[in-house]
Design a protein around this motif. Structure first.
Motif, PDB file in Angstrom:
ATOM      1  N   TYR A  68      -7.813  -8.613 -14.282  1.00 45.38           N
ATOM      2  CA  TYR A  68      -7.883  -7.390 -13.981  1.00 45.38           C
ATOM      3  C   TYR A  68      -8.183  -6.346 -12.497  1.00 45.38           C
ATOM      4  O   TYR A  68      -7.248  -5.963 -11.816  1.00 45.38           O
ATOM      5  N   SER A  69      -9.197  -7.203 -12.000  1.00 45.49           N
ATOM      6  CA  SER A  69     -10.098  -6.662 -10.817  1.00 45.49           C
ATOM      7  C   SER A  69      -8.496  -7.333  -9.746  1.00 45.49           C
ATOM      8  O   SER A  69      -8.691  -6.144  -9.072  1.00 45.49           O
ATOM      9  N   LEU A  70      -8.619  -8.296  -9.349  1.00 46.05           N
ATOM     10  CA  LEU A  70      -7.923  -7.836  -7.881  1.00 46.05           C
ATOM     11  C   LEU A  70      -6.366  -7.335  -8.435  1.00 46.05           C
ATOM     12  O   LEU A  70      -5.492  -6.494  -7.585  1.00 46.05           O
ATOM     13  N   PRO A  71      -5.650  -7.661  -9.213  1.00 48.89           N
ATOM     14  CA  PRO A  71      -4.338  -7.378  -9.835  1.00 48.89           C
ATOM     15  C   PRO A  71      -4.129  -5.432  -9.987  1.00 48.89           C
ATOM     16  O   PRO A  71      -3.449  -5.051  -9.068  1.00 48.89           O
ATOM     17  N   MET A  72      -4.920  -5.272 -10.127  1.00 44.83           N
ATOM     18  CA  MET A  72      -5.461  -4.092 -10.299  1.00 44.83           C
ATOM     19  C   MET A  72      -5.372  -3.131  -9.120  1.00 44.83           C
ATOM     20  O   MET A  72      -5.235  -2.318  -8.458  1.00 44.83           O
ATOM     21  N   LEU A  73      -6.203  -3.854  -7.691  1.00 43.48           N
ATOM     22  CA  LEU A  73      -6.320  -2.983  -6.642  1.00 43.48           C
ATOM     23  C   LEU A  73      -4.947  -3.695  -5.716  1.00 43.48           C
ATOM     24  O   LEU A  73      -4.546  -2.848  -5.347  1.00 43.48           O
ATOM     25  N   SER A  74      -4.448  -4.811  -6.477  1.00 42.45           N
ATOM     26  CA  SER A  74      -2.791  -5.100  -5.734  1.00 42.45           C
ATOM     27  C   SER A  74      -2.022  -3.706  -6.372  1.00 42.45           C
ATOM     28  O   SER A  74      -0.796  -3.673  -5.480  1.00 42.45           O
ATOM     29  N   GLY A  75      -2.239  -2.990  -7.380  1.00 40.12           N
ATOM     30  CA  GLY A  75      -1.767  -1.877  -7.913  1.00 40.12           C
ATOM     31  C   GLY A  75      -1.551  -0.978  -7.060  1.00 40.12           C
ATOM     32  O   GLY A  75      -0.389  -0.711  -6.327  1.00 40.12           O
ATOM     33  N   PHE A  76      -3.050  -0.996  -6.540  1.00 35.17           N
ATOM     34  CA  PHE A  76      -2.517   0.411  -5.650  1.00 35.17           C
ATOM     35  C   PHE A  76      -2.157   0.212  -4.514  1.00 35.17           C
ATOM     36  O   PHE A  76      -1.984   1.421  -4.011  1.00 35.17           O
ATOM     37  N   SER A  77      -2.231  -1.082  -3.832  1.00 35.92           N
ATOM     38  CA  SER A  77      -1.909  -1.035  -2.264  1.00 35.92           C
ATOM     39  C   SER A  77      -0.491  -1.323  -2.671  1.00 35.92           C
ATOM     40  O   SER A  77       0.236  -0.335  -2.004  1.00 35.92           O
ATOM     41  N   ASN A  78       0.237  -1.542  -3.305  1.00 37.34           N
ATOM     42  CA  ASN A  78       1.970  -1.776  -3.647  1.00 37.34           C
ATOM     43  C   ASN A  78       1.907  -0.373  -3.289  1.00 37.34           C
ATOM     44  O   ASN A  78       2.904  -0.022  -3.338  1.00 37.34           O
ATOM     45  N   TYR A  79       1.413   1.024  -4.302  1.00 40.94           N
ATOM     46  CA  TYR A  79       2.236   1.919  -4.453  1.00 40.94           C
ATOM     47  C   TYR A  79       1.172   2.886  -3.110  1.00 40.94           C
ATOM     48  O   TYR A  79       2.142   3.436  -2.596  1.00 40.94           O
ATOM     49  N   LEU A  80       0.386   2.498  -2.434  1.00 39.43           N
ATOM     50  CA  LEU A  80      -0.457   3.387  -1.400  1.00 39.43           C
ATOM     51  C   LEU A  80       0.451   2.914   0.355  1.00 39.43           C
ATOM     52  O   LEU A  80       0.293   3.775   0.603  1.00 39.43           O
ATOM     53  N   TRP A  81       0.350   1.730  -0.062  1.00 37.42           N
ATOM     54  CA  TRP A  81       0.650   1.228   1.898  1.00 37.42           C
ATOM     55  C   TRP A  81       1.709   1.710   2.228  1.00 37.42           C
ATOM     56  O   TRP A  81       1.669   2.723   3.302  1.00 37.42           O
ATOM     57  N   PRO A  82       2.513   1.837   1.353  1.00 41.42           N
ATOM     58  CA  PRO A  82       4.167   2.429   2.050  1.00 41.42           C
ATOM     59  C   PRO A  82       3.400   3.866   2.606  1.00 41.42           C
ATOM     60  O   PRO A  82       4.014   4.305   3.730  1.00 41.42           O
ATOM     61  N   LEU A  83       3.294   4.416   1.535  1.00 46.22           N
ATOM     62  CA  LEU A  83       3.175   6.053   2.154  1.00 46.22           C
ATOM     63  C   LEU A  83       1.920   5.872   3.244  1.00 46.22           C
ATOM     64  O   LEU A  83       2.306   7.651   3.253  1.00 46.22           O
ATOM     65  N   MET A  84       0.966   5.354   2.845  1.00 40.47           N
ATOM     66  CA  MET A  84      -0.071   5.925   3.714  1.00 40.47           C
ATOM     67  C   MET A  84       0.731   5.149   5.354  1.00 40.47           C
ATOM     68  O   MET A  84       0.528   6.147   5.923  1.00 40.47           O
ATOM     69  N   LEU A  85       1.105   4.147   5.299  1.00 44.67           N
ATOM     70  CA  LEU A  85       1.454   3.713   6.569  1.00 44.67           C
ATOM     71  C   LEU A  85       2.847   4.482   7.690  1.00 44.67           C
ATOM     72  O   LEU A  85       3.241   4.127   8.402  1.00 44.67           O
ATOM     73  N   GLY A  86       3.554   5.771   6.679  1.00 41.38           N
ATOM     74  CA  GLY A  86       4.610   6.292   6.971  1.00 41.38           C
ATOM     75  C   GLY A  86       5.632   4.748   6.575  1.00 41.38           C
ATOM     76  O   GLY A  86       7.011   5.458   7.727  1.00 41.38           O
ATOM     77  N   SER A  87       6.348   3.991   5.772  1.00 43.63           N
ATOM     78  CA  SER A  87       7.144   3.173   6.067  1.00 43.63           C
ATOM     79  C   SER A  87       7.808   3.563   4.353  1.00 43.63           C
ATOM     80  O   SER A  87       7.644   4.361   3.937  1.00 43.63           O
ATOM     81  N   ARG A  88       9.214   2.921   4.182  1.00 44.58           N
ATOM     82  CA  ARG A  88       9.924   3.358   3.056  1.00 44.58           C
ATOM     83  C   ARG A  88       9.936   2.248   2.109  1.00 44.58           C
ATOM     84  O   ARG A  88      10.049   2.507   0.251  1.00 44.58           O
ATOM     85  N   ASP A  89       8.997   0.768   2.718  1.00 46.54           N
ATOM     86  CA  ASP A  89       9.142  -0.013   1.609  1.00 46.54           C
ATOM     87  C   ASP A  89       8.120  -1.055   2.034  1.00 46.54           C
ATOM     88  O   ASP A  89       7.542  -0.537   3.010  1.00 46.54           O
ATOM     89  N   MET A  90       7.803  -2.194   1.742  1.00 50.35           N
ATOM     90  CA  MET A  90       6.784  -3.238   1.879  1.00 50.35           C
ATOM     91  C   MET A  90       7.997  -4.604   2.196  1.00 50.35           C
ATOM     92  O   MET A  90       9.204  -4.039   2.355  1.00 50.35           O
TER      93      MET A  90
END
Length: 651
Positions: free
Chosen positions: A101-123
């Protein structure tokens, strides 16, 4: 302080959406709508949502296991569970909550948000990203296939030897644990590599390191630590499996082995893992809380530096968990001091959040309530952590319920409250709909009250001397009333989670439309439509500050982020790479398309580990060959015609 808008529900997205460009990019980046598309997608947003949904499902499973245990412990001498059933339940509860639960949940947040926050199109590595998710899912299923056979891991999430050795534990339980953790470690490792490279290369021009969101700092720090920490537990698990199945004696005293080696390897992983579960969650609060306080985070630079410092110190305090094993006094003194020191960077973040609330214009929204509740739990969990940093006090509290209380405040409270607050905060971006504030307030107060009723009395139980990991207890020892309160609190907490789920389902289907920026946020994800298009940004923005959507209000500089002109990158599935520190444009990257290979590789690995579990040579050999074939197909080079490497600029 500058006046910031309270909301922008009807404002158009700041990032332009030219219809002809949008149509062309969607044809390039969009997913297939059939079953093959479902299995082959490598879109970071889809993978992020799958991570969150799957991790939440494991949270519910772990929660049900906890409720059954609390029924057993609600009164003295209960026999709802047998001792062996209790051992398997509390072991799988720990494994589920900490690993699945704990880390995969945070990985989900980062997977979804990182490219949007960083101005990129994908990982950076979309297929590796998909592989990380599929292995996470497969390893979770692998750990749970033991349940119907009554062979689940039964020596706790820490799995100490010699209890986990074959002489004391001859069943398949520990083999499932050892192989399952090794399997899961592959997911964490490839995911961490992907986050690190994404941070270094996949950002909008102008996104220098001093403009990164704190969530990015948190996940980056956790990912770097995982690269060093996860191999330790993977090695320990492989050695244990060899001891149990190949006749080696790494942990067997009778063969010259060292049982303490398990504890050293496990906590070399375990203590940094605690911070890997906490730092990204702290990043969620650091990025989202200021929006509901209508001001930038107080002390951005100290908080970013404290995030890194926390993990650096955290890598060196693993003996903090082993004060009672008979370590030399010099080692106890060193690791005790290091455990005290780690409170300093944690306190920096705490004062930054309090300062942000105290000097901002607080909007008492549901996300704000969860973030404020998190701060209170952070203080309680932090103070009890400082107490156990003292060797003398730790000796008195070791293996009591006081440690269970501290563990749950740190690992569950500091994780769960930012996660639910973050879901309330970014739900409008993901779905395009708002969540109900009324249900949100109800769910917060129910969860907050239930959580503290369930876990705060455990401090008292520990001080009374009730040992942890016990199946039952006799009446008349002063344990009855606290245990009854704890069990009642656990069910109230469960009701709060149920209210939250009802809100999610109801809002996803009939919540009011959100618009691109309902909270009047400051960062790039709020500059695009809700839900985001498949390509994220039609035009890659050129960043001028840390708060691109607040620049007109903050007026800290004459420079402005440029949204309406920039790189189009519409000559294929491509995105921009930048220099690691300054965020200057460096190269155009050709991105891979959707593929079934990540899912096939995870499936082949699943069969391979099943073969090892049942000790079937033909099954593991066949699956190993399948793994090799998939890897050959994966690394088959593709040719990119030179005439595709052109860049158009939109203006």
């Amino acid at each position: 302080m500058a006046t910031l808008p309270l909301s922008r529900p009807d404002a158009p997205p700041a990032s332009p959406q030219p219809p002809d460009i949008v149509q062309k990019l969607d044809a390039i980046w969009g997913e297939r709508s059939d079953l093959r598309g479902w299995f082959s997608t490598v879109d970071h947003k889809t993978i992020g949502i799958r991570y969150i949904v799957t991790a939440f499902a494991f949270l519910l499973i772990g929660g049900v296991e906890a409720l059954i245990m609390r029924i057993q412990l609600a009164r003295p001498g209960a026999t709802v569970l047998s001792p062996e059933q209790y051992n398997q339940l509390f072991s799988m509860h720990g494994v589920t909550m900490i690993f699945l639960y704990s880390l995969p949940m945070l990985s989900g947040f980062s997977n979804y948000l990182w490219p949007l926050m960083l101005g990129s199109r994908d990982m950076a590595y979309p297929r590796l990203n998909a592989l990380s998710y599929w292995i996470f899912l497969a390893s979770g299923l692998f750990l749970y296939i033991s349940f119907p056979f009554g062979q689940a891991p039964n020596s706790g999430w820490f799995n100490y030897v010699p209890q986990a050795g074959r002489d004391q534990n001859p069943g398949m339980n520990i083999d499932i644990y050892a192989l399952g953790l090794t399997f899961f470690g592959i997911s964490t490792t490839v995911g961490s590599v992907n986050f690190i490279v994404t941070l270094l290369r996949m950002r909008a021009p102008g996104m220098s390191v001093n403009r990164l969101p704190i969530l990015v700092w948190g996940t980056l720090t956790a990912s770097v630590a995982n690269i060093f920490a996860v191999p330790a537990v993977s090695l320990a698990s492989v050695l244990l499996w060899l001891d149990r199945n190949a006749g080696t004696h790494f942990f067997d005293v009778s063969g010259g082995g060292q049982p303490m080696l398990w504890q050293h390897l496990f906590w070399l992983f375990g203590h940094p893992w605690v911070y890997a579960l906490v730092l990204p969650a702290m990043g969620i609060v650091s990025d989202a809380l200021p929006i509901h306080c209508r001001r930038p985070l107080v002390g951005y630079t100290p908080v970013a530096m404290a995030t890194v410092a926390t993990m650096v110190v955290g890598l060196g305090v693993w003996v903090h968990h082993m004060f009672a094993v008979g370590a030399p006094p010099l080692a106890l003194s060193f690791f005790s001091a290091a455990s005290f020191v780690i409170a300093i960077p944690s306190t920096v973040a705490l004062f930054a959040w309090i300062g942000t609330i105290a000097t901002g214009r607080v909007q008492v929204t549901t996300p704000f309530l969860f973030f404020a509740g998190f701060i209170m739990l952070f203080v309680i969990g932090g103070v009890s952590g400082v107490m156990t940093a003292s060797v003398a006090l730790d000796w008195q509290l070791t293996d009591t319920y006081f440690v269970v209380a501290h563990l749950h405040y740190v690992l569950l409270g500091i994780n769960l409250f930012p996660v639910i607050g973050g879901i309330y905060h970014w739900f409008p971006k993901v779905t395009g709909r708002m969540m109900s504030e009324r249900l949100g307030h109800w769910s917060f107060w129910t969860i907050f009250v239930g959580f503290n009723l369930a876990f705060f009395p455990m401090h008292v139980l520990g001080l009374y001397g009730m040992p942890r990991r016990v199946w039952t207890y006799p009446a008349g020892m002063g344990f009855d009333l606290p245990n009854a309160i704890i069990s009642g609190g656990a069910f109230i907490l469960a009701i709060g989670i149920l209210l939250f789920l009802i809100n999610v389902i109801k809002s996803a289907t009939s919540g009011p439309r959100a618009g691109p920026d309902p909270w009047a946020g400051s960062t790039l994800e709020w500059s695009i439509p809700s839900p985001p298009p498949s390509f994220n940004f039609a035009v890659i923005p050129l960043l001028a500050s840390r708060h691109p959507l607040w620049e007109d209000h903050l007026k800290k500089s004459e420079e402005r982020t440029i949204f309406d002109s920039g790189f189009l990158l519409d000559e294929g599935k491509e995105t921009l790479a930048v220099t690691p520190l300054d965020g200057q444009p460096s190269v155009i990257l050709k991105m891979p398309g959707d593929s079934l290979l990540p899912g096939l590789l995870a499936a082949a690995l699943f069969v391979f580990f099943v073969g090892l579990l049942v000790r079937s040579d033909w099954l593991s050999t066949t699956a190993g060959a399948a793994v090799a074939i998939v890897l050959v197909m994966w690394f088959q080079p593709t040719k990119q015609p030179q005439d595709q490497e052109r860049v158009r600029v939109y203006a």
